[in-house]
Scaffold this motif. Structure first.
Motif, PDB file in Angstrom:
ATOM      1  N   LEU A 136       0.747  -1.146   0.059  1.00 17.41           N
ATOM      2  CA  LEU A 136       0.332   0.172  -0.061  1.00 17.41           C
ATOM      3  C   LEU A 136       0.828   1.160  -0.183  1.00 17.41           C
TER       4      LEU A 136
ATOM      5  N   LEU B  56       0.105   4.776   2.335  1.00 17.45           N
ATOM      6  CA  LEU B  56      -0.962   4.111   3.086  1.00 17.45           C
ATOM      7  C   LEU B  56      -0.754   3.315   4.168  1.00 17.45           C
TER       8      LEU B  56
ATOM      9  N   THR C   8      -7.073   7.581   3.516  1.00 14.00           N
ATOM     10  CA  THR C   8      -6.955   7.188   2.097  1.00 14.00           C
ATOM     11  C   THR C   8      -7.486   8.206   1.084  1.00 14.00           C
TER      12      THR C   8
ATOM     13  N   SER D 296      -5.046  10.381  -1.495  1.00 12.19           N
ATOM     14  CA  SER D 296      -5.394  10.048  -3.107  1.00 12.19           C
ATOM     15  C   SER D 296      -5.697  11.420  -3.618  1.00 12.19           C
TER      16      SER D 296
ATOM     17  N   VAL E  89      -8.637  -1.601   1.106  1.00 15.01           N
ATOM     18  CA  VAL E  89      -8.085  -0.464   0.561  1.00 15.01           C
ATOM     19  C   VAL E  89      -7.826  -0.747  -0.947  1.00 15.01           C
ATOM     20  N   HIS E  90      -7.378  -1.749  -1.269  1.00 10.29           N
ATOM     21  CA  HIS E  90      -7.440  -1.889  -2.783  1.00 10.29           C
ATOM     22  C   HIS E  90      -8.435  -1.638  -3.471  1.00 10.29           C
TER      23      HIS E  90
ATOM     24  N   GLN F  25      -9.019   1.988  -3.984  1.00 10.23           N
ATOM     25  CA  GLN F  25      -8.167   2.601  -4.987  1.00 10.23           C
ATOM     26  C   GLN F  25      -8.627   2.309  -6.072  1.00 10.23           C
ATOM     27  N   GLU F  26      -9.013   1.174  -6.380  1.00 14.61           N
ATOM     28  CA  GLU F  26      -9.685   0.764  -7.715  1.00 14.61           C
ATOM     29  C   GLU F  26     -10.948   1.618  -8.122  1.00 14.61           C
TER      30      GLU F  26
ATOM     31  N   MET G  17     -11.519   4.603  -6.741  1.00 19.31           N
ATOM     32  CA  MET G  17     -11.512   6.088  -6.294  1.00 19.31           C
ATOM     33  C   MET G  17     -12.484   7.154  -6.952  1.00 19.31           C
TER      34      MET G  17
ATOM     35  N   GLN H  82      -4.052   8.797  -8.939  1.00 21.58           N
ATOM     36  CA  GLN H  82      -4.082   7.996  -7.848  1.00 21.58           C
ATOM     37  C   GLN H  82      -3.301   6.861  -7.878  1.00 21.58           C
ATOM     38  N   ARG H  83      -3.024   6.062  -9.176  1.00 19.84           N
ATOM     39  CA  ARG H  83      -2.391   4.731  -9.234  1.00 19.84           C
ATOM     40  C   ARG H  83      -1.012   5.165  -8.877  1.00 19.84           C
TER      41      ARG H  83
ATOM     42  N   SER I 140      -0.331   5.399  -5.275  1.00 19.63           N
ATOM     43  CA  SER I 140      -0.258   4.399  -4.396  1.00 19.63           C
ATOM     44  C   SER I 140       0.524   3.229  -4.882  1.00 19.63           C
TER      45      SER I 140
END
Length: 542
Positions: free
Chosen positions: A125, A128, A169, A173, A321-322, A325-326, A328, A355-356, A359
């Motif tokens: 992460l 994060l 998070t 982001s 969290v993943h 993130q995917e 967001m 974002q990616r 992270s």
């Protein structure tokens, strides 16, 4: 004429020959040795048998015991029997303590391994994880404190964790030039229930973690409460009626010169069933509690098992969290609709590319339980269950255990002490419990007056059983002190999570609790009660 002197001589010889010893001439040497061996002095102890009209507990007849000796031996028989009861209780307490240590060691090691695996599971992460290590650590600290008896609400604790993680998070982001205020982040956190930014993980993990920790905590609580009940009941003094019955059972044979004769087993059973009638009344609730603890222990290995739930916490956090993130972009758009656009007008949502980039590259984190973890849990549950089953009939088997040390075996039932002489014991054996002693020929009992200390412990067992059943249903155990439920007897959960110094807490280890408002309100109430008598005196003086 010669025959007469011979006949007279023969008669004189027969008269001089030793014959059967009369009761008055029988020696008390054996009893004197026995009596001094028990720690008493020989002052007033007869050398030979005396008339026994003075006896109040033993059968009247030729005896080597005076009234004082009878009283001394009666007190001794009570002290010795109470010692045997306490010894049996200490043995059972030790068994409960061993079970407690075994499970506590297993559970805390499981908890510790899960916490130590955080870095490995969450390091993908990036920021994060590195910037939120305290947040994750606080979650494990709260879970540990709850298990140890702290008055935390697990549902609220987990909800707060996910809210704080969502804030962190979202903030990480967001574009660097966007200033997110505390009020705005609070608004973001409130979208957790409606928008479900972490998917189904928080709800699913909350249900499983709460069930795991509620059952674990209630189980160790049940072990501690059971041991405390044994300790308190084992210290209950025997009644005066029991003292008389024990003297007649144990030491009256010595007073009658029948020291080598053991009591008849059925005779001993009636004495002990009468003496321990109140204790036997624990049996129903005791077995109910033991059976419920066995159910709780068995639930640890049910899917998802206790070890899987605890060990998979880091992987579930990663998964949540993943997921965020995917998704967001979609979540941020909905947040802007509800909470408004943060920062300067025209500042839009950060792009998915940004974002990616922040992270890093995320890969799926899947929890794989240790091959030996399931086996160890299975062995733990099996050991707990088998040892608990051995304790189920303790209170009804206690008279049997005591008589195995005092009474004769089955082969000698025609030549045993029956309370009066060396012969078979004819009365039937009474049942267990106070109500069944109404016709006990050996111990006089008022069955309408149960022992209140034991009644209070029966209530403790009932309260603990209900808590365990609630835990089996996944419901959090209450935080009220068990002693408050029965007007101040026993030990239980500490009010407001705090244990007073003059009363032991529920656990063998001190809880790490948060102070609640209950303590201060109790203090104010006590202050008002102390001022009340002073106010009355002032009014009277007027």
């Amino acid at each position: 004429m010669m025959r007469l002197p011979v006949l007279l001589s023969l008669l004189l010889c027969l008269a001089a020959a030793p014959g059967p010893v009369t009761g008055a001439d029988r020696s008390c040497t054996d009893l004197r040795q026995f009596y001094t061996g028990k720690g008493f002095i020989l002052t007033g102890v007869p050398l030979t048998e005396i008339s026994g009209e003075h006896l109040r507990m033993c059968p009247q007849g030729p005896t080597c015991c005076t009234s004082d000796m009878e009283e001394n031996l009666a007190s001794l028989s009570t002290r010795e029997t109470e010692g045997l009861i306490r010894e049996a209780g200490r043995s059972l307490q030790a068994a409960f303590n061993a079970l407690h240590r075994s499970f506590d060691t297993y559970f805390t090691e499981l908890h510790g391994r899960s916490e130590r695996s955080l870095q490995e599971a969450l390091s993908p992460l990036g920021p994060l994880f590195s910037q939120n290590t305290r947040l994750y650590g606080d979650l494990y600290t709260d879970l540990r404190q709850y298990y140890r008896g702290s008055a935390l609400n697990l549902d609220e604790t987990l909800t707060e964790f996910w809210s704080r993680l969502l804030e962190r998070t979202f903030k990480t982001s967001a574009p660097t030039d966007v200033n997110l205020s505390e009020d705005y982040l609070e608004c973001v956190a409130k979208q957790q229930e409606t928008l479900r930014p972490f998917g189904d993980v928080p709800r699913d993990m909350k249900a499983k973690v709460i069930r795991a920790f509620v059952t674990a905590r209630s189980f160790v609580q049940g072990l501690v409460i059971s041991g405390e009940v044994v300790r308190k009941v084992s210290q209950v003094s025997l009644s005066p009626e029991c003292t008389k019955a024990l003297m007649k059972l144990v030491y009256c044979p010595h007073c009658r010169g029948l020291a080598s004769i053991k009591p008849c087993s059925n005779y001993c059973s009636n004495v002990m069933k009468g003496c321990l009638a109140n204790q036997a009344d624990l049996d129903t609730e005791w077995q109910n509690l033991i059976d419920t603890m066995i159910q709780v222990a068995s639930s640890f290995s049910m899917e998802p098992s206790l070890d899987v739930v605890l060990s998979s916490i880091p992987a579930r956090i990663y998964e949540a969290v993943h997921f965020l993130q995917e998704n967001m972009d979609a979540f941020t758009a909905k947040v802007y609709q509800t909470c408004g656009t943060p920062g300067e007008p025209g500042t839009g949502s950060p792009t998915l590319h940004e974002q990616r980039k922040k992270s890093g590259s995320l890969t799926a984190s899947e929890y794989k339980p240790s091959p030996t973890a399931g086996l160890r849990l299975e062995m733990q549950v099996s050991d707990l269950s088998s040892k608990l089953r051995e304790m189920r009939q303790y209170w009804t088997q206690l008279p049997v255990a005591l008589c195995s040390k005092l009474a004769s075996g089955g082969a000698g039932q025609d030549k045993c002490w029956n309370g009066m002489t060396k012969a078979r014991y004819l009365p039937e054996v009474m049942g267990d419990g106070l109500a069944n002693q109404i016709n006990n020929p050996e111990v006089e009992l008022d069955i309408t007056k149960p022992d209140m200390t034991i009644r209070q412990q029966i209530m403790q067992l009932k309260i603990m059983s209900n808590r365990l059943k609630n835990a089996l249903d996944g419901n959090d155990v209450d935080f009220q002190d068990a002693s408050d439920d029965i007007s101040g007897s026993g030990s239980g959960m500490c009010v407001g999570g705090q244990c007073s110094r003059n009363r032991p807490g529920l656990y063998a280890f001190p809880p790490e609790n948060k102070v609640r408002a209950a303590a201060s309100s109790q203090t104010r109430l006590c202050g008002l009660l102390l001022l009340l008598p002073l106010a009355v005196l002032l009014l009277l003086q007027r």
